[in-house]
Write an enzyme that holds these catalytic residues in place. Structure first.
Site, PDB file in Angstrom:
ATOM      1  N   GLU A 123      12.548 -26.843 -11.289  1.00  0.00           N
ATOM      2  CA  GLU A 123      13.052 -27.250  -9.985  1.00  0.00           C
ATOM      3  C   GLU A 123      12.259 -28.464  -9.518  1.00  0.00           C
ATOM      4  OE1 GLU A 123      10.342 -24.167  -7.325  1.00  0.00           O
ATOM      5  OE2 GLU A 123      12.437 -23.675  -7.734  1.00  0.00           O
ATOM      6  N   HIS A 129      10.801 -22.529  -2.466  1.00  0.00           N
ATOM      7  CA  HIS A 129       9.490 -22.321  -3.043  1.00  0.00           C
ATOM      8  C   HIS A 129       8.463 -23.295  -2.479  1.00  0.00           C
ATOM      9  CE1 HIS A 129      11.451 -20.403  -6.832  1.00  0.00           C
ATOM     10  NE2 HIS A 129      11.262 -19.530  -5.874  1.00  0.00           N
TER      11      HIS A 129
END
Length: 264
Positions: free
Chosen positions: A177, A216
């Site tokens: 990511e 996150h």
């Protein structure tokens, strides 16, 4: 809390391996023929300590791990015997070797023993990759959720190094990511290794605007670094097949296996 503690005590007394029987039998076995270490961190012989299992969720996932076949041990004896520790996470689903050992919160039933090693910064997308590789008949050798925090115990390089050396792992799925340079580090390792094992990757956050944190703690683009576009470019330059949708992970790996004559 008292009810949960009573439930755990009863459950563990029925299912936990006693420390004395584990270590005495293991020592006799090791004296004759030491068992080889697991290829990718865990296998059916791995002995596990679970800490903090008195709550509802802790009890549930510990029971699930024991029922899956994971060998839980009593804490004091295990700590006296251990030589080193590996940290996976934090904030991750855990690690599983399908059919042998499950440490974490992943649903064991979607996993199937097979040929693909999976390492992922995203818990949910780990499950998606597992489901898809199971659906196309490839299954998984070991799956590691490393978590999306900027500082973790086990990273892409640690896992891919193990996967490259593991004879049971014939292909690798990497799910990354935006944010940080972990994916670029993985690409450098893959390129340097000149591996013939196919690698399929997906990078989440392609449409994320710069400076926007996406779930996150580590998924944030700052200083012009860590963009999805840069990660995709670097991975492709290393020979990795990068898909632009998580729905294509399984099909992409199957296609690469088919093109290389690896299906049997």
């Amino acid at each position: 809390m008292a009810r949960q503690a009573s439930k755990i005590a009863g459950y563990l007394s029925r299912n936990l391996c006693s420390s004395s029987s584990i270590f005495s039998s293991q020592s006799r076995h090791f004296a004759a023929a030491p068992a080889p270490p697991p290829a990718v961190f865990v296998d059916k012989n791995t002995r596990v300590i679970c800490q903090g299992i008195t709550g509802k969720n802790g009890t549930f996932h510990t029971e699930q791990a024991i029922e899956y076949g994971t060998k839980m041990v009593r804490v004091k004896a295990a700590l006296n015997k251990q030589s080193k520790t590996r940290l996976i996470g934090p904030n991750c689903p855990g690690i599983i070797k399908p059919g042998e050992c499950k440490i974490g919160i992943m649903p064991g039933y979607i996993h199937k023993p097979g040929r693909i090693g999976i390492v992922s910064r995203s818990g949910t997308l780990t499950y998606e990759a597992v489901y898809q590789t199971t659906a196309v008949g490839l299954g998984q050798s070991t799956c590691v959720g490393i978590g999306g925090d900027p500082f973790n115990g086990t990273n892409f390089v640690d896992c891919i190094t193990k996967f490259l050396d593991d004879p049971q792992t014939e292909g690798i799925v990497l799910i990354g990511e935006i944010g940080g340079t972990a994916e670029e580090d993985a690409a450098a390792l893959i390129k340097e290794s000149k591996t013939e094992k196919p690698v399929v990757a997906f990078i989440a956050g392609l449409t994320a605007p710069p400076g926007r944190r996406m779930g996150h703690a580590g998924a944030i683009v700052s200083g012009g670094k860590g963009t999805a576009q840069d990660k995709i470019k670097t991975l492709r330059e290393a020979g990795v097949t990068v898909v632009e949708s998580p729905a294509k992970i399984g099909a992409a790996m199957y296609d690469v296996f088919q093109q290389r004559g690896l299906l049997n």
